[in-house]
Motif scaffolding. Sequence first.
Motif, PDB file in Angstrom:
ATOM      1  N   HIS A   8      18.945  19.228 110.215  1.00 54.33           N
ATOM      2  CA  HIS A   8      19.899  18.373 109.523  1.00 54.33           C
ATOM      3  C   HIS A   8      19.821  18.590 108.014  1.00 54.33           C
ATOM      4  CE1 HIS A   8      21.976  14.195 109.932  1.00 54.33           C
ATOM      5  NE2 HIS A   8      22.764  15.114 109.442  1.00 54.33           N
ATOM      6  N   VAL A   9      18.589  18.633 107.494  1.00 54.83           N
ATOM      7  CA  VAL A   9      18.396  18.869 106.066  1.00 54.83           C
ATOM      8  C   VAL A   9      18.892  20.268 105.704  1.00 54.83           C
ATOM      9  CG1 VAL A   9      16.686  19.053 104.227  1.00 54.83           C
ATOM     10  CG2 VAL A   9      16.463  17.266 105.952  1.00 54.83           C
ATOM     11  N   SER A  10      18.620  21.240 106.560  1.00 55.27           N
ATOM     12  CA  SER A  10      19.064  22.606 106.318  1.00 55.27           C
ATOM     13  C   SER A  10      20.588  22.679 106.273  1.00 55.27           C
ATOM     14  CB  SER A  10      18.529  23.513 107.417  1.00 55.27           C
ATOM     15  OG  SER A  10      18.972  24.827 107.228  1.00 55.27           O
ATOM     16  N   GLN A  11      21.235  21.953 107.164  1.00 58.19           N
ATOM     17  CA  GLN A  11      22.703  21.939 107.199  1.00 58.19           C
ATOM     18  C   GLN A  11      23.256  21.318 105.912  1.00 58.19           C
ATOM     19  OE1 GLN A  11      24.413  19.461 110.238  1.00 58.19           O
ATOM     20  NE2 GLN A  11      26.347  20.546 110.195  1.00 58.19           N
ATOM     21  N   TRP A  12      22.645  20.226 105.443  1.00 55.81           N
ATOM     22  CA  TRP A  12      23.092  19.595 104.189  1.00 55.81           C
ATOM     23  C   TRP A  12      22.958  20.560 103.021  1.00 55.81           C
ATOM     24  CZ3 TRP A  12      20.064  14.383 104.813  1.00 55.81           C
ATOM     25  CH2 TRP A  12      20.751  13.566 105.702  1.00 55.81           C
ATOM     26  N   ARG A  13      21.825  21.281 102.958  1.00 59.17           N
ATOM     27  CA  ARG A  13      21.598  22.229 101.864  1.00 59.17           C
ATOM     28  C   ARG A  13      22.638  23.340 101.900  1.00 59.17           C
ATOM     29  NH1 ARG A  13      16.012  24.571 101.737  1.00 59.17           N
ATOM     30  NH2 ARG A  13      16.703  25.237  99.693  1.00 59.17           N
ATOM     31  N   CYS A  14      22.932  23.830 103.087  1.00 59.65           N
ATOM     32  CA  CYS A  14      23.914  24.899 103.252  1.00 59.65           C
ATOM     33  C   CYS A  14      25.298  24.423 102.793  1.00 59.65           C
ATOM     34  CB  CYS A  14      23.963  25.355 104.700  1.00 59.65           C
ATOM     35  SG  CYS A  14      25.094  26.711 105.004  1.00 59.65           S
ATOM     36  N   LEU A  15      25.702  23.251 103.230  1.00 57.53           N
ATOM     37  CA  LEU A  15      26.994  22.696 102.823  1.00 57.53           C
ATOM     38  C   LEU A  15      27.044  22.458 101.320  1.00 57.53           C
ATOM     39  CD1 LEU A  15      27.634  20.154 105.730  1.00 57.53           C
ATOM     40  CD2 LEU A  15      28.883  22.278 105.274  1.00 57.53           C
ATOM     41  N   SER A  16      25.936  22.002 100.760  1.00 56.17           N
ATOM     42  CA  SER A  16      25.873  21.746  99.320  1.00 56.17           C
ATOM     43  C   SER A  16      26.059  23.033  98.528  1.00 56.17           C
ATOM     44  CB  SER A  16      24.534  21.093  98.981  1.00 56.17           C
ATOM     45  OG  SER A  16      24.434  20.873  97.597  1.00 56.17           O
ATOM     46  N   ARG A  17      25.395  24.104  98.958  1.00 57.21           N
ATOM     47  CA  ARG A  17      25.517  25.392  98.274  1.00 57.21           C
ATOM     48  C   ARG A  17      26.947  25.915  98.309  1.00 57.21           C
ATOM     49  NH1 ARG A  17      21.803  28.138 101.588  1.00 57.21           N
ATOM     50  NH2 ARG A  17      20.206  26.578 101.716  1.00 57.21           N
TER      51      ARG A  17
ATOM     52  N   MET B 240       9.833  17.884 104.299  1.00 57.95           N
ATOM     53  CA  MET B 240      10.613  16.813 103.731  1.00 57.95           C
ATOM     54  C   MET B 240      11.325  16.023 104.830  1.00 57.95           C
ATOM     55  SD  MET B 240      13.441  16.930 100.748  1.00 57.95           S
ATOM     56  CE  MET B 240      15.018  16.928 101.541  1.00 57.95           C
ATOM     57  N   ALA B 241      11.812  16.685 105.831  1.00 55.84           N
ATOM     58  CA  ALA B 241      12.545  16.009 106.895  1.00 55.84           C
ATOM     59  C   ALA B 241      11.661  14.986 107.600  1.00 55.84           C
ATOM     60  CB  ALA B 241      13.086  17.029 107.889  1.00 55.84           C
ATOM     61  N   ASP B 242      10.424  15.367 107.909  1.00 57.42           N
ATOM     62  CA  ASP B 242       9.508  14.450 108.588  1.00 57.42           C
ATOM     63  C   ASP B 242       9.234  13.211 107.748  1.00 57.42           C
ATOM     64  OD1 ASP B 242       9.271  16.049 110.805  1.00 57.42           O
ATOM     65  OD2 ASP B 242       7.500  17.088 110.048  1.00 57.42           O
ATOM     66  N   LYS B 243       9.126  13.393 106.446  1.00 59.28           N
ATOM     67  CA  LYS B 243       8.829  12.278 105.541  1.00 59.28           C
ATOM     68  C   LYS B 243       9.881  11.179 105.653  1.00 59.28           C
ATOM     69  CE  LYS B 243       8.091  11.286 100.646  1.00 59.28           C
ATOM     70  NZ  LYS B 243       7.999  11.858  99.306  1.00 59.28           N
ATOM     71  N   TYR B 244      11.152  11.561 105.854  1.00 62.12           N
ATOM     72  CA  TYR B 244      12.237  10.592 105.912  1.00 62.12           C
ATOM     73  C   TYR B 244      12.780  10.368 107.318  1.00 62.12           C
ATOM     74  CZ  TYR B 244      12.090  10.959 100.889  1.00 62.12           C
ATOM     75  OH  TYR B 244      11.666  10.930  99.588  1.00 62.12           O
ATOM     76  N   GLY B 245      12.074  10.881 108.328  1.00 58.80           N
ATOM     77  CA  GLY B 245      12.476  10.661 109.709  1.00 58.80           C
ATOM     78  C   GLY B 245      13.724  11.432 110.113  1.00 58.80           C
ATOM     79  N   LEU B 246      13.939  12.598 109.523  1.00 62.91           N
ATOM     80  CA  LEU B 246      15.107  13.420 109.838  1.00 62.91           C
ATOM     81  C   LEU B 246      14.681  14.673 110.577  1.00 62.91           C
ATOM     82  CD1 LEU B 246      16.792  13.248 106.327  1.00 62.91           C
ATOM     83  CD2 LEU B 246      17.451  11.939 108.338  1.00 62.91           C
ATOM     84  N   PHE B 247      15.637  15.354 111.152  1.00 64.52           N
ATOM     85  CA  PHE B 247      15.380  16.638 111.781  1.00 64.52           C
ATOM     86  C   PHE B 247      15.520  17.736 110.728  1.00 64.52           C
ATOM     87  CE2 PHE B 247      17.043  14.059 115.319  1.00 64.52           C
ATOM     88  CZ  PHE B 247      15.961  14.148 116.173  1.00 64.52           C
ATOM     89  N   ALA B 248      14.695  18.766 110.835  1.00 71.96           N
ATOM     90  CA  ALA B 248      14.723  19.851 109.855  1.00 71.96           C
ATOM     91  C   ALA B 248      16.092  20.524 109.800  1.00 71.96           C
ATOM     92  CB  ALA B 248      13.639  20.870 110.180  1.00 71.96           C
TER      93      ALA B 248
END
Length: 50
Positions: A11-20, A1-9
Amino acid sequence: MADKYGLFAWHVSQWRCLSRKGKLVLPGDRVQMFVPLVVEPVGAPDLAAV
């Protein structure tokens, strides 16, 4: 998913962790929560406007 939107993996993992943990704060959290909705009747398209 990160590659699809030009993000680093990570970064997405950190967002998911904070969201949880309930610590993810988005800029949209501070804006108006109600947005008026306008519904128009469905009918033949207005060809003069095209």
